[in-house]
Design an enzyme around this catalytic site. Structure first.
Site, PDB file in Angstrom:
ATOM      1  N   ARG A   1     -26.377 -12.032 -17.341  1.00 33.77           N
ATOM      2  CA  ARG A   1     -27.735 -11.586 -17.693  1.00 33.77           C
ATOM      3  C   ARG A   1     -27.528 -10.196 -18.222  1.00 33.77           C
ATOM      4  O   ARG A   1     -27.120  -9.306 -17.488  1.00 33.77           O
ATOM      5  CB  ARG A   1     -28.636 -11.592 -16.456  1.00 33.77           C
TER       6      ARG A   1
ATOM      7  N   HIS B   1     -29.943  -4.472 -19.104  1.00 39.22           N
ATOM      8  CA  HIS B   1     -31.361  -4.334 -19.445  1.00 39.22           C
ATOM      9  C   HIS B   1     -32.089  -3.525 -18.383  1.00 39.22           C
ATOM     10  O   HIS B   1     -31.535  -3.229 -17.323  1.00 39.22           O
ATOM     11  CB  HIS B   1     -32.012  -5.716 -19.565  1.00 39.22           C
TER      12      HIS B   1
ATOM     13  N   HIS C   1     -36.618  -2.803 -17.125  1.00 40.01           N
ATOM     14  CA  HIS C   1     -38.014  -3.199 -17.365  1.00 40.01           C
ATOM     15  C   HIS C   1     -38.957  -2.262 -16.631  1.00 40.01           C
ATOM     16  O   HIS C   1     -38.529  -1.461 -15.796  1.00 40.01           O
ATOM     17  CB  HIS C   1     -38.276  -4.653 -16.967  1.00 40.01           C
TER      18      HIS C   1
ATOM     19  N   GLU D   1     -37.599  -4.762  -9.576  1.00 37.84           N
ATOM     20  CA  GLU D   1     -37.011  -6.105  -9.408  1.00 37.84           C
ATOM     21  C   GLU D   1     -36.395  -6.251  -8.027  1.00 37.84           C
ATOM     22  O   GLU D   1     -35.499  -5.490  -7.655  1.00 37.84           O
ATOM     23  CB  GLU D   1     -35.938  -6.327 -10.481  1.00 37.84           C
TER      24      GLU D   1
ATOM     25  N   HIS E   1     -29.587  -2.412 -15.435  1.00 31.12           N
ATOM     26  CA  HIS E   1     -28.752  -3.249 -14.565  1.00 31.12           C
ATOM     27  C   HIS E   1     -28.274  -4.504 -15.285  1.00 31.12           C
ATOM     28  O   HIS E   1     -28.754  -4.818 -16.377  1.00 31.12           O
ATOM     29  CB  HIS E   1     -29.522  -3.620 -13.293  1.00 31.12           C
TER      30      HIS E   1
ATOM     31  N   GLU F   1     -40.170 -11.957 -18.479  1.00 29.85           N
ATOM     32  CA  GLU F   1     -38.756 -11.735 -18.792  1.00 29.85           C
ATOM     33  C   GLU F   1     -38.536 -11.703 -20.307  1.00 29.85           C
ATOM     34  O   GLU F   1     -37.457 -11.346 -20.772  1.00 29.85           O
ATOM     35  CB  GLU F   1     -37.894 -12.807 -18.139  1.00 29.85           C
TER      36      GLU F   1
HETATM   37 MN    MN Z   1     -33.885  -7.258 -14.445  1.00 29.98          MN
END
Ligand code: MN
Ligand code: MN
Length: 421
Positions: A128, A131, A133, A137, A176, A199
């Site tokens: 993943r 990124h 946000h 999280e 992360h 997402e």
């Molecule tokens: Mn994340």
């Protein structure tokens, strides 16, 4: 509340004005059921008692059998209550080389305004991508193992390996990544402190670079322009990479000139003692008092054995977002003004209860029911019916419920959380 008058020719006011003498004479149970029947336009006919409950038209037997309390609700259910269940099985699965993801947000489950969830799978080596946000999280490892990376607010690196039942937490704006490890990668549940999270709207390293002039990249990083000839043209989101080497080597590299972060963004849940264990099950509460960095999301991890029940309770401080790991259960949410609804839950379902609304979760299967209770708060908080009734003057309770002293004395006084004690 809106349904109070429209549903009912026998209004709530009339009900409340029934004299205490009449209540005692009729018995509370029969008056209550009379009221409940009146809330239902067709009455609350029992299955098989007449043709009212027959269903001769098209049906979906698979979904009907998974949702018995919708098709044949308890007679105590009444009025319109906003849907509080959404199965991850309904969510669109976004497939990539390296893994997949699917989300349940306020767009899927309209009542879930405070928290959103993502279920994600990564293959061994699947990444993943780097990124961040706007939402915080919180994560629960459902399966396998993964390596997570971040930097803290001082730019110090963090690298850790997490396995089944471990947690992590990344605050707003902290960059992360997550990568699946051998032998079979990982699957995990992400919970975000914003029901409107998506997402599809995160800051991705590749997306950002693809939308920055290459001469600016060269200038800002102090390298030649041609170094960026092979930059991805669009976002990666999830991609297949190589399984990383030893953790210590990655940690040493991440320490760089700043040293490693003193913050621990991971949490080993099973090292935490059980908060409460009874004959009926057990609960582990994990909030910022144990998991220091998790300042905006609190959790309770609950197991209810067959025949057990997460007792009638409510949460003063936050809405509750639920994820069901295993087993089968049902929950009734009492939504005030004579309204209540019961829904059934099983593996992969998301449930939701608005702040302060009373509810219970009953194991209706023959295996353990396991679920998460998630809150947008730094701390866990609840009150139970049993706790309430046993910490006020007994005469007051008996006058309300028409129960005798022996009944009141038998009620647990020390919030069992899960019954039987
Ligand atoms: Mn994340
Ligand atoms: Mn609850």
């Amino acid at each position: 509340m809106a349904d109070d008058q429209s549903d009912s020719k026998f209004s709530r006011r009339d009900f409340l004005e029934v004299s205490s003498g009449a209540l005692a004479g009729a018995g509370v149970t029969s008056v209550t059921s009379m009221f409940a029947q009146d809330q239902s336009p067709n009455g609350a006919a029992k299955p098989g008692s007449d043709r009212s409950t027959s269903d001769p038209g098209p049906t979906n037997p698979t979904l009907d059998s998974q949702n018995p309390d919708s098709g044949n609700s308890p007679p105590t259910d009444a009025g319109g209550v906003q849907t509080f269940k959404y199965p991850f099985s309904f969510a669109h699965k976004r497939l990539h080389q390296g893994g997949w993801s699917r989300e349940v947000t306020v767009r899927e489950l309209a009542v879930s305004t405070t928290l959103a969830g993502v279920d994600m799978r990564l293959t061994p080596g699947g990444v993943r991508e780097l990124h961040w946000h706007t939402a915080a999280e919180w994560a629960y490892m459902l399966y396998g193992s993964a390596r997570i990376t971040a930097i803290d607010n001082d730019g110090k690196g963090f690298v850790a390996d997490v396995k089944k039942d471990d947690l992590w937490y990344f605050p707003t704006g902290i960059p992360h990544s997550i990568q699946g490890l051998n032998p079979d990668g990982a699957e995990f549940l992400l919970v975000f402190d914003d029901g409107n999270f998506s997402e599809f709207a995160t800051v991705l390293l590749s997306d950002w670079m693809a939308h920055t002039p290459k001469d600016v990249l060269a200038k800002t990083l102090g390298v030649p322009l041609k170094a960026f000839d092979k930059l991805p043209q669009k976002e990666l989101f999830i991609f297949q990479g190589q399984v990383p080497g030893p953790l210590e080597a990655d940690q040493k590299a991440a320490a760089g000139t700043h040293g490693l972060s003193p913050s621990d963004f991971a949490f080993r849940t099973l090292q935490l003692p059980v908060t409460k264990r009874t004959k009926g099950g057990e609960v582990r509460v994990v909030d910022s008092s144990q998991f220091k960095v998790s300042t905006r999301i609190a959790a309770a991890i609950v197991t209810v054995h067959p025949g057990g029940i997460r007792e009638l309770h409510w949460h003063q401080n936050a809405d509750e977002w639920q994820y069901y790991f295993a087993g089968k259960g049902r929950m009734t949410v009492f939504a005030t003004g004579g309204r209540a609804r019961t829904m059934d839950f099983e593996t992969g379902d998301v449930g939701y209860v608005q702040q302060t609304l009373p509810h219970y979760i009953e194991n209706t299967g023959n295996t353990d029911l396991k679920f998460l209770e998630m809150f947008r708060s730094s701390f866990y908080q609840d009150l139970a019916l049993s706790e309430w009734l046993t910490h006020i003057p007994p005469e007051l309770v008996m006058a309300h419920l028409n129960i005798d002293k022996a009944t009141l004395d038998a009620i647990p006084r020390d919030e069992p959380v899960i019954m039987p004690e």
